[in-house]
Structure formats: structure tokens, C-alpha cells
Write a protein that holds these residues in place. Structure first.
Motif, PDB file in Angstrom:
ATOM      1  N   LEU A 315       0.810  -1.228   0.000  1.00  0.00           N
ATOM      2  CA  LEU A 315       0.000   0.000   0.000  1.00  0.00           C
ATOM      3  C   LEU A 315       0.838   1.271   0.000  1.00  0.00           C
ATOM      4  O   LEU A 315       0.310   2.359   0.126  1.00  0.00           O
ATOM      5  N   GLN A 353       2.655  -9.435  10.627  1.00  0.00           N
ATOM      6  CA  GLN A 353       2.591  -8.630   9.417  1.00  0.00           C
ATOM      7  C   GLN A 353       2.850  -7.163   9.750  1.00  0.00           C
ATOM      8  O   GLN A 353       2.223  -6.594  10.635  1.00  0.00           O
TER       9      GLN A 353
ATOM     10  N   LYS B  19      -9.582  -1.873  -2.943  1.00  0.00           N
ATOM     11  CA  LYS B  19      -8.204  -2.362  -3.082  1.00  0.00           C
ATOM     12  C   LYS B  19      -8.156  -3.510  -4.093  1.00  0.00           C
ATOM     13  O   LYS B  19      -7.300  -3.549  -4.983  1.00  0.00           O
ATOM     14  N   MET B  70      -5.557   4.719  -0.364  1.00  0.00           N
ATOM     15  CA  MET B  70      -5.736   4.021  -1.636  1.00  0.00           C
ATOM     16  C   MET B  70      -5.398   4.938  -2.808  1.00  0.00           C
ATOM     17  O   MET B  70      -4.768   4.506  -3.779  1.00  0.00           O
ATOM     18  N   ARG B 148     -12.352  -2.875  15.091  1.00  0.00           N
ATOM     19  CA  ARG B 148     -11.806  -1.913  16.035  1.00  0.00           C
ATOM     20  C   ARG B 148     -10.946  -0.870  15.363  1.00  0.00           C
ATOM     21  O   ARG B 148     -10.901   0.262  15.748  1.00  0.00           O
ATOM     22  N   ASP B 149     -10.192  -1.287  14.373  1.00  0.00           N
ATOM     23  CA  ASP B 149      -9.284  -0.347  13.737  1.00  0.00           C
ATOM     24  C   ASP B 149      -9.390  -0.518  12.228  1.00  0.00           C
ATOM     25  O   ASP B 149      -8.813  -1.419  11.647  1.00  0.00           O
ATOM     26  N   ILE B 151      -8.345   1.239   9.648  1.00  0.00           N
ATOM     27  CA  ILE B 151      -7.134   1.402   8.831  1.00  0.00           C
ATOM     28  C   ILE B 151      -6.263   0.164   8.940  1.00  0.00           C
ATOM     29  O   ILE B 151      -5.736  -0.337   7.947  1.00  0.00           O
ATOM     30  N   ALA B 152      -6.139  -0.353  10.174  1.00  0.00           N
ATOM     31  CA  ALA B 152      -5.297  -1.526  10.366  1.00  0.00           C
ATOM     32  C   ALA B 152      -5.851  -2.694   9.573  1.00  0.00           C
ATOM     33  O   ALA B 152      -5.098  -3.424   8.922  1.00  0.00           O
ATOM     34  N   MET B 155      -5.101  -2.302   5.990  1.00  0.00           N
ATOM     35  CA  MET B 155      -3.699  -2.482   5.620  1.00  0.00           C
ATOM     36  C   MET B 155      -3.231  -3.912   5.756  1.00  0.00           C
ATOM     37  O   MET B 155      -2.242  -4.311   5.141  1.00  0.00           O
ATOM     38  N   THR B 156      -3.910  -4.684   6.604  1.00  0.00           N
ATOM     39  CA  THR B 156      -3.384  -6.022   6.842  1.00  0.00           C
ATOM     40  C   THR B 156      -4.197  -7.114   6.162  1.00  0.00           C
ATOM     41  O   THR B 156      -3.855  -8.283   6.262  1.00  0.00           O
ATOM     42  N   ASN B 157      -5.287  -6.769   5.482  1.00  0.00           N
ATOM     43  CA  ASN B 157      -6.067  -7.815   4.807  1.00  0.00           C
ATOM     44  C   ASN B 157      -5.816  -7.798   3.308  1.00  0.00           C
ATOM     45  O   ASN B 157      -5.516  -6.782   2.747  1.00  0.00           O
TER      46      ASN B 157
END
Lengths: 443, 157
Positions: A315, A353, B19, B70, B148-149, B151-152, B155-157
């Protein structure tokens, strides 16, 4: 206030005198007319005097004919008046005189042929009574208002300085034992709040250096004691009985190896001390966030070769200028590696990660693990130094890393946000302000 | 160039769909996030109806930042992002909205329950009945507990 009261008193006195003299003047004129005019008009004047004019206390009238050559010395002595009083009247003026409470006014009254001096006197009731009351009122008012103003100003000054005394009290409470305490700040943007924030920032820096020292000491002593133990052990074993020279050589080689390791450690410590926390102002430089992550990964690889840290740069923007942050490389490295190391530790080396992304004004690093998580009830306390969550009994640690990381983030105007699901993993989001680099530079 | 429509509940899922679209499609994209909600019965609300305010009320700071992330990542691919409100739970009204916005494709997540707040509703049924081309995307999301987050998870999926 006092000046105002005095002015009021003086002006009222002046007014009372003038007013009273005017009244006496009228009476003097009337008295002369009553005595000297013919019957009909004199009774009319008398009626006016008795019905309309108020009777003044101690009111008396005197009437003297003016004859050429007359000096009025006797009269003046009789009435206790100066001679100039009479002379003034003879010259056609109105004379005024005050003898204690009794006031005199004399006028010249000219009949068809003769002139007379008509004097009216009376006790000035206003002067004796009303003015005294006024004086009392003013005095009481001055005292009362002074007390009021004094107490109000004391209360007000207390109110104004309350935040300051509050700060004093709170700062006094903070010692080396509870450096994690902070002053309560409000959202108001005033000078007091700024002061509080400055104090808090100072405490952040203090706490960071304290914590760093603690970590440093515990790590250093651990690192130093291991080779020493080996050296002592080897030496004891070698000395326990007679050995062949080969065995002595082996023992000495082993001791030499460990001693060399010890030297390396002390050298690197010295290097750290020279470059890092040497009490000088921390050097802020412009860093690339992705580079920071790779450096951290390298460190973690060295500390814990079994780690599974994946750096996800899917990203990050194409424009490298959007990855710049301003900070102290060593501190940021310490903070991020602490968090990544925790992620590895508490997930028993399951995949971790680390992702990087940027918005228009922030650089965001997310570190996600699938470890033991943090119980929800304990999430509020994770930044307290030496606090360790209840499910971390099987893991080694001091409870210093996260508070240290938070303090370092604060120093860099960043934020740290920890979300966690107990038993499923923890996600840490680090947000840095993006450094706007003007001009194009490649680093 | 292609206009894609993503029904949104302002969680990370619509952003993850974006994404997915940005990584897998070879066109420049005009993105429309569609928020489907019934209108309140209050007369004053109807009088001062404004889609902009409606969106502003439900959108979160994190969602906005997610959009910017993005756009920063795919500056050439994502040409624009905008929002539409679907106020009527009727297939025709969705078809009209799609037509007037020249939507080429709708992205729908597989097996996803929209997080419905206030008067929001799940538009999936109307989208499927409208005849607009739909691609269903399997995001392989883990079993979802409350997010809960945002943005997290983006970014992590």
C-alpha cells in the motif's frame, strides 16, 4: 473611592451652604418688606412668610437703618459679626457669614428715601444634621466597599491562580517513583494548558530516559553475566583437579572466546553510549519509513532468527516523498523494534505482518500478530511502566517496551493505537506526521 | 475508463473491495461509494435533506484516510472517489441511480453482512435484481467480530 467620597462631601456642603444662604436672603428681604412697607402689602408678605416659607430653627431678623457716617461697630459686636460684613452691605452687595452652626445673610433694602440693612440668621439644620448623616453614610460606604473589593479581589486572584496552584500540587506529586503521572490537560487552548503540555512533554522525555536506562541496565547486566558465568565455570572445572596440557589449552581457549565476546559487548555498549543517549539534544533527521522497517526487520532477524516478520509494502505510494518522517533514527528504531519484537514474542513466532501506508499528512505503520492478545479490561493499563497483562506469565519481559515506545512516539508527535482481541492477536497502529520535503531529493 | 459502484457501510470492507478492484482491474477507475439508507420521518430532516450532510454524519475519519491511502497508492488508477446515497429500497430506484451515474460494474462482497446503523439497509437484493453487471468478490475475510481499527484491517487484509 475615598477621593470620590470627599468630592461628594465637599460638593454637597457647598450646595447646602449656597442653598441656605439663598433661603436666608429671601427671608431677609421679606423681613425688611414686612417691617417697612405699608400695611396691606406687609400683611401679604407676612402671610407668604408664615404660610409658604418653612420656619427655620433659631430664625431671627434684624433691621438697621443706614445713616451717613454710621459705622455699625456696636451692631457687629452685638451680633458677633465682623464690621466688614456691614460695610459690604452698605456697598450694595449681599453679605454672607457663618458662625459655627448659625448662618447670617444681610441685604441692603432701599425704601423711597432711606436705605436699611436687613439681616436674617438661622441655624443651618442641613449643615448640622444632614451633612453629619452624609458623612457617616460615606464613611460606612467607603469601609464597606473597601472590604468588598478586597475580598472580591482575593477570591478572584485565588480563582485566577487556581490552575497554577493546581499545577504546582500535581507536579509536586510526581517523583521518580511515579514518573508516568501526567498533568490533566483540557481541550482549551490557553496559556495554562500550554504550560501543562510543556510539563507533560518534559515528563515524557524524563520518563523515556529513565525507562531507557532501566532497560539498558537490565539488558546489559544480563548480556555481561552470561560470558562471565561461562568463564567462571570453565576455570572452576579446569582447576578442580590435575589436567593434561591439552585440557588446559581447551579450557583457556574457551575462556578466551568468552572474554572476547565480553569485550565485543562492552565495545558495542561504549559505541551505543557514544552515539545514542549521551545527554545531548536528540538529533532529528528526515528518514524514510520503509527503510526504518527494513532496519527493524534486520535487528529482529539478528535477535530472534526464528521470527516470521513479513513486511507488506503493497500500500505504499509510488512517490517516495510521501514516506518521509522526521525523527531520531535510533529512538524510532528502538520503538518499532520493541513492538515488532513483542509481536513475535507473544505469538510464539507465528507470522507477524508489518504494513506501511501513507495518507496526505500521515505515515501509518500497522503491526499485526496472531498471538495471545491483551484482555480487554487491561488495555487501559498497557502504557503503565512495569505493567504486564495477566496472560503473559509464560513470557519473559519487564513491561517497559510499550511505555517506552509510546513516549518515543509522543516525542515524534506521533500516535500509537493498540487494538486487541484476547486470544486472537494484537494490532498496533503507529501514526507519524508526514514530513513535507520541499524540492526533490533521493535518499 | 470504468465506473464502479461499491455499496458501503463505512467499514473496511468497501475499502478492501476498492483495493481488490485497483489491484485486479486494468482500467482507470471512477469509484462511487453508495450508502443505502431510508430517510427519517421528521419533516425538518426532509426539508433540509442533503446527501452531503447525510454522508458526513456517517463517514468516519478513518474511512476518509483509508480512501486517501488508496488514492496515494494508486494515483493513476483511481481517478475519482465520490459518494451517492440510495434512499429507496426498491430495485428500480437502484437501477436508475446506476444508470444516471453510468455505472459499469457493481462490486459486492461474498458472504458479508452489512454493518447497519441508524436507518441504513442492505442493498444487496436490489442490486442483484437491477440487472446492472455485478462481480462478487471473495475477500477471504476472517470471521468478523466488531471492527476496532479500520485502517489496520485495510492495511493487513
Amino acid at each position: 473611592m475615598v477621593v470620590l467620597s470627599m468630592a461628594v462631601y465637599y460638593l454637597v456642603t457647598r450646595y447646602t451652604f449656597t442653598d441656605f444662604y439663598r433661603r436666608l436672603e429671601t427671608r431677609a428681604m421679606l423681613a425688611a418688606r414686612i417691617t417697612l412697607e405699608n400695611e396691606s402689602s406687609s400683611s401679604a408678605y407676612r402671610e407668604i412668610r408664615e404660610q409658604i416659607l418653612e420656619k427655620l430653627p433659631q430664625e431671627k431678623d434684624y433691621l438697621y437703618a443706614i445713616e451717613p457716617g454710621k459705622t455699625f461697630v456696636e451692631e457687629s459686636r452685638e451680633l458677633n459679626l465682623p464690621v466688614s460684613f456691614f460695610n459690604n452691605i452698605v456697598n450694595g452687595n449681599v453679605s454672607e457669614y457663618q458662625n459655627d452652626k448659625v448662618f447670617f445673610v444681610g441685604v441692603k433694602y432701599t425704601d423711597e428715601a432711606k436705605s436699611f440693612i436687613s439681616i436674617a440668621s438661622a441655624e443651618n439644620y442641613y449643615y448640622s444634621n444632614h451633612l453629619a448623616t452624609l458623612k457617616r453614610i460615606l464613611l460606612v460606604a467607603v469601609v464597606f466597599v473597601s472590604v468588598l473589593v478586597l475580598s472580591a479581589s482575593i477570591v478572584f486572584s485565588r480563582y485566577v491562580f487556581y490552575p497554577v496552584s493546581q499545577i504546582t500540587a500535581q507536579v509536586k506529586e510526581i517523583g521518580t517513583q511515579n514518573l508516568h503521572l501526567r498533568l490533566n490537560t483540557t481541550s482549551q487552548n490557553d496559556a495554562i494548558n500550554e504550560l501543562k503540555n510543556t510539563f507533560n512533554n518534559m515528563l515524557d522525555r524524563l520518563e523515556t530516559s529513565f525507562a531507557t536506562q532501566n532497560i539498558f541496565i537490565s539488558n546489559a547486566s544480563h548480556e555481561l553475566s552470561t560470558p562471565l558465568t561461562v568463564i567462571i565455570g570453565e576455570a572452576e572445572v579446569a582447576l578442580s583437579k590435575e589436567r593434561t596440557s591439552t585440557e588446559y589449552q581447551e579450557a583457556l581457549t574457551s575462556i578466551l572466546n568468552e572474554a572476547e565476546r565480553l569485550e565485543r559487548i562492552t565495545k558495542s555498549l561504549l559505541f551505543l553510549a557514544q552515539t545514542g543517549f549521551d545527554g545531548k539534544k536528540q538529533k532529528m533527521e528526515i528518514l524514510r519509513a520503509d527503510q526504518l522497517l527494513w532496519d527493524v526487520k534486520e535487528t529482529i532477524d539478528r535477535l530472534n532468527p526464528k521470527n516470521k516478520v513479513f513486511i507488506d509494502l503493497s500500500l505504499i505510494p509510488d512517490n517516495p516523498l510521501k514516506l518521509k518522517i522526521r525523527g531520531n533514527a535510533q529512538l524510532l528504531h528502538l520503538a518499532v523494534s520493541n513492538i515488532v519484537n513483542n509481536a513475535c514474542k507473544y505469538s510464539s513466532n507465528q507470522p507477524v505482518q508489518v504494513s506501511l501506508a501513507t495518507t496526505n499528512n500521515q505515515v501509518i505503520i500497522v503491526i499485526k500478530d496472531n498471538g495471545i492478545g491483551i484482555p480487554e479490561a487491561e488495555l487501559d493499563y498497557i502504557y503503565d511502566p512495569f505493567f504486564r497483562a495477566s496472560n503473559t506469565k509464560n513470557f519473559e519481559g519487564y513491561g517497559i517496551g510499550l511505555p517506552l515506545a509510546r513516549n518515543i512516539m509522543r516525542q515524534h508527535l506521533g500516535e500509537i493505537l493498540v487494538t486487541s482481541i484476547h486470544g486472537q492477536g494484537t494490532t498496533v497502529r503507529l501514526t507519524f506526521p508526514l514530513e513535507i520535503v520541499t524540492g526533490y531529493s533521493i535518499s | 475508463m470504468r465506473t464502479i459502484l461499491i455499496p458501503t457501510d463505512f467499514t473496511s470492507v468497501p475499502l478492501l473491495l476498492l483495493k481488490h478492484a485497483a489491484t485486479n482491474m486494468n482500467h482507470q477507475l471512477d469509484v462511487i461509494f453508495m450508502y443505502s439508507t431510508s430517510l427519517s420521518d421528521s419533516i425538518t430532516d426532509l426539508l433540509f435533506y442533503s446527501p452531503k450532510k447525510l454522508i458526513a454524519k456517517v463517514i468516519s475519519q478513518d474511512f476518509n484516510e483509508g480512501c486517501i491511502i488508496m488514492q496515494n497508492r494508486y494515483p493513476d488508477k483511481i481517478r475519482s472517489i465520490r459518494y451517492e446515497v440510495l434512499t429507496s429500497a426498491h430495485s428500480n430506484s437502484f437501477a436508475m441511480l446506476a444508470q444516471s451515474n453510468k455505472v459499469d460494474e457493481v462490486l459486492l462482497p461474498v458472504d458479508y453482512n452489512f454493518q447497519l446503523k441508524h436507518l441504513a439497509f442492505d442493498p444487496t437484493r436490489h442490486i442483484l435484481h437491477s440487472g446492472v453487471p455485478v462481480s462478487e468478490v471473495d475477500l477471504h475475510l476472517p470471521v468478523r467480530i466488531t471492527e476496532r481499527d479500520l485502517i489496520a484491517s485495510l492495511m493487513t487484509n
